[in-house]
Scaffold this motif. Structure first.
Motif, PDB file in Angstrom:
ATOM      1  N   VAL A 201      10.244 -14.072  26.137  1.00 13.31           N
ATOM      2  CA  VAL A 201      10.312 -12.546  25.780  1.00 13.31           C
ATOM      3  C   VAL A 201      11.468 -12.286  24.815  1.00 13.31           C
ATOM      4  CG1 VAL A 201       9.896 -10.535  26.619  1.00 13.31           C
ATOM      5  CG2 VAL A 201       9.590 -12.210  28.249  1.00 13.31           C
ATOM      6  N   ALA A 202      11.065 -11.855  23.554  1.00 11.83           N
ATOM      7  CA  ALA A 202      11.831 -11.603  22.457  1.00 11.83           C
ATOM      8  C   ALA A 202      11.523 -10.350  21.729  1.00 11.83           C
ATOM      9  CB  ALA A 202      11.928 -12.737  21.440  1.00 11.83           C
ATOM     10  N   GLY A 203      12.617  -9.578  21.147  1.00 14.37           N
ATOM     11  CA  GLY A 203      12.241  -8.399  20.285  1.00 14.37           C
ATOM     12  C   GLY A 203      12.452  -6.885  21.206  1.00 14.37           C
ATOM     13  N   ARG A 204      12.890  -6.224  20.407  1.00  8.82           N
ATOM     14  CA  ARG A 204      13.215  -4.955  21.095  1.00  8.82           C
ATOM     15  C   ARG A 204      11.763  -4.112  21.602  1.00  8.82           C
ATOM     16  NH1 ARG A 204      17.288  -1.511  21.176  1.00  8.82           N
ATOM     17  NH2 ARG A 204      18.791  -2.958  20.301  1.00  8.82           N
ATOM     18  N   GLU A 205      10.790  -4.475  20.962  1.00  5.22           N
ATOM     19  CA  GLU A 205       9.523  -3.791  21.501  1.00  5.22           C
ATOM     20  C   GLU A 205       9.034  -4.237  22.787  1.00  5.22           C
ATOM     21  OE1 GLU A 205       9.819  -6.059  19.284  1.00  5.22           O
ATOM     22  OE2 GLU A 205       8.153  -7.659  19.662  1.00  5.22           O
ATOM     23  N   LYS A 206       9.687  -5.298  23.362  1.00  5.93           N
ATOM     24  CA  LYS A 206       9.550  -5.924  24.658  1.00  5.93           C
ATOM     25  C   LYS A 206      10.385  -5.307  25.834  1.00  5.93           C
ATOM     26  CE  LYS A 206       6.042  -8.747  23.357  1.00  5.93           C
ATOM     27  NZ  LYS A 206       6.213 -10.035  23.136  1.00  5.93           N
ATOM     28  N   LEU A 210       9.631  -5.720  29.607  1.00  7.48           N
ATOM     29  CA  LEU A 210      10.518  -6.648  30.415  1.00  7.48           C
ATOM     30  C   LEU A 210      11.522  -5.732  31.560  1.00  7.48           C
ATOM     31  CD1 LEU A 210      11.541  -9.579  30.645  1.00  7.48           C
ATOM     32  CD2 LEU A 210      13.368  -8.907  29.207  1.00  7.48           C
ATOM     33  N   ARG A 211      11.930  -4.761  31.483  1.00  4.73           N
ATOM     34  CA  ARG A 211      12.632  -3.915  32.542  1.00  4.73           C
ATOM     35  C   ARG A 211      11.457  -3.722  33.501  1.00  4.73           C
ATOM     36  NH1 ARG A 211      12.018   0.586  33.726  1.00  4.73           N
ATOM     37  NH2 ARG A 211      11.132   1.291  32.275  1.00  4.73           N
ATOM     38  N   ARG A 212      10.232  -3.367  33.228  1.00  6.49           N
ATOM     39  CA  ARG A 212       9.481  -2.960  34.364  1.00  6.49           C
ATOM     40  C   ARG A 212       8.941  -4.177  35.010  1.00  6.49           C
ATOM     41  NH1 ARG A 212       4.331  -0.074  31.937  1.00  6.49           N
ATOM     42  NH2 ARG A 212       3.788  -0.311  34.030  1.00  6.49           N
ATOM     43  N   ASP A 240      15.508 -12.771  24.583  1.00 12.02           N
ATOM     44  CA  ASP A 240      16.942 -12.509  23.840  1.00 12.02           C
ATOM     45  C   ASP A 240      17.411 -11.318  24.173  1.00 12.02           C
ATOM     46  OD1 ASP A 240      15.016 -11.392  20.572  1.00 12.02           O
ATOM     47  OD2 ASP A 240      15.210 -10.440  22.720  1.00 12.02           O
ATOM     48  N   GLU A 241      18.739 -10.761  23.365  1.00 12.75           N
ATOM     49  CA  GLU A 241      19.259  -9.721  23.837  1.00 12.75           C
ATOM     50  C   GLU A 241      18.758  -8.365  23.323  1.00 12.75           C
ATOM     51  OE1 GLU A 241      23.655 -11.876  23.525  1.00 12.75           O
ATOM     52  OE2 GLU A 241      23.198 -10.257  22.011  1.00 12.75           O
ATOM     53  N   ALA A 242      17.750  -8.644  22.212  1.00 10.65           N
ATOM     54  CA  ALA A 242      16.968  -7.282  22.022  1.00 10.65           C
ATOM     55  C   ALA A 242      16.039  -6.793  23.174  1.00 10.65           C
ATOM     56  CB  ALA A 242      16.308  -7.638  20.756  1.00 10.65           C
ATOM     57  N   ALA A 243      15.304  -7.830  23.705  1.00  9.91           N
ATOM     58  CA  ALA A 243      14.393  -7.544  24.795  1.00  9.91           C
ATOM     59  C   ALA A 243      15.122  -7.115  26.075  1.00  9.91           C
ATOM     60  CB  ALA A 243      13.545  -8.704  24.760  1.00  9.91           C
ATOM     61  N   HIS A 244      16.390  -7.748  26.217  1.00  8.74           N
ATOM     62  CA  HIS A 244      17.185  -7.563  27.546  1.00  8.74           C
ATOM     63  C   HIS A 244      17.740  -6.283  27.616  1.00  8.74           C
ATOM     64  CE1 HIS A 244      20.352  -8.491  30.237  1.00  8.74           C
ATOM     65  NE2 HIS A 244      19.294  -9.053  31.038  1.00  8.74           N
ATOM     66  N   HIS A 245      17.664  -5.300  26.605  1.00  9.64           N
ATOM     67  CA  HIS A 245      19.050  -4.593  26.625  1.00  9.64           C
ATOM     68  C   HIS A 245      18.878  -3.249  27.546  1.00  9.64           C
ATOM     69  CE1 HIS A 245      16.330  -1.872  24.101  1.00  9.64           C
ATOM     70  NE2 HIS A 245      17.346  -0.814  24.036  1.00  9.64           N
ATOM     71  N   GLN A 246      17.504  -3.173  27.974  1.00  8.09           N
ATOM     72  CA  GLN A 246      17.123  -2.060  28.817  1.00  8.09           C
ATOM     73  C   GLN A 246      17.177  -2.458  30.352  1.00  8.09           C
ATOM     74  OE1 GLN A 246      13.585  -0.041  28.527  1.00  8.09           O
ATOM     75  NE2 GLN A 246      13.807   0.633  26.398  1.00  8.09           N
TER      76      GLN A 246
END
Ligand code: 6PG
Length: 257
Positions: A201-206, A210-212, A240-246
């Motif tokens: 899972v990568a990218g801010r749009e995820k 991903l949080r859910r 990646d960190e972008a997907a993980h930030h939330q």
């Protein structure tokens, strides 16, 4: 419902995600090849897995993996010709298959070029011929690679699809309303019987999905990604960190790179 332990690896970017996941994938392949004489992988489509496939196809892994004992399957496929830009087979061909010494007979393509129902039945026959499990049994892939759509779909199992309730067939050919197209997909029991399931899972749009998914939200918001729970297998997330930030770290053991 008790679940096997899940692991979460957070990577700097999609490149590193591919690299980190490739280490696990090659380890699983080598172990299966040693203990069973062969390894069965189900590939994901979309874009995220590209970096993983490219990492498997270059040194050092390209030399370390016993490609003659690797069998490639697909978790899902679009109902298009194999040379179509949207074909998951074509993406794997470009990033992996044409770069490694895989015997032709080890490539088990989903026939997106056939009528959907016929393609699903043909693929189930191909899987039965390979895994040779008794009627009522389920195939055990050594590893299934999955992405997650922003709507929480995995493979081509989309929210609300009747294919999510499939308890007998190994392959389904659902008509996907949001896409207004048929797709071919492994069913949940097949995915959940795998020895390893790897989410990429990568990218801010995820980030939101991903949080859910990691938060294991209450049952009435059950997403297809929530329903992936290997019965006796390992569940590994590479993000990646972008997907993980939330994500506020939930009940996952995590390794931060
Ligand atoms: C497909 C995939 C699909 C994919 C997700 C995420 O056929 O498109 O199998 O399930 O994994 O849509 O796609 P991305 O990796 O492109 O975000």
């Amino acid at each position: 419902m008790g679940h096997n332990p899940r692991t979460l690896t957070v990577c700097r970017d999609p490149e590193e995600l591919g690299q980190q996941a490739s280490d696990l994938v090659s380890r699983v392949i080598c172990e299966a090849a040693d203990t069973q004489g062969r390894a069965a992988l189900a590939l994901a489509g979309g874009t995220t897995p590209r970096a993983l496939y490219l990492a498997l196809a270059r040194p050092p892994l390209v030399e370390a993996i016993p490609w003659n004992r690797v069998h490639l399957f697909w978790g899902d496929e679009r109902c298009v010709q194999p040379d179509h830009p949207e074909s998951n087979y074509r993406m794997a061909l470009e990033t992996l298959i044409c770069r490694v010494p895989l015997p032709e007979e080890n490539i088990h393509r989903m026939r997106g070029d056939l009528p959907p129902q016929q393609a699903a039945e043909a693929y189930e026959e191909e899987l039965r011929g390979y895994f040779r499990v008794p009627m009522g049994g389920w195939p055990r892939f050594d590893l299934v690679i999955l992405g997650i759509g922003t709507d929480g779909h995995v493979a081509s199992l989309f929210p609300g699809s009747s294919a999510l309730e499939e308890t007998a067939r190994w392959v389904a050919s659902p008509f996907v309303e949001p896409l207004q197209a048929h797709r071919l997909t492994l069913t949940l029991p097949v995915i959940n019987h795998a020895a390893h399931v790897v989410f990429l899972v990568a990218g801010r749009e995820k980030a939101d999905i991903l949080r859910r998914v990691l938060a294991e939200e209450d049952a009435d918001t059950l997403l297809p990604a929530h329903m992936v729970r290997p019965l006796r297998g390992k569940l590994c997330y590479f993000v990646d960190e972008a997907a993980h930030h939330q994500v506020s770290l939930g009940p996952l053991s995590s390794t931060k790179d």
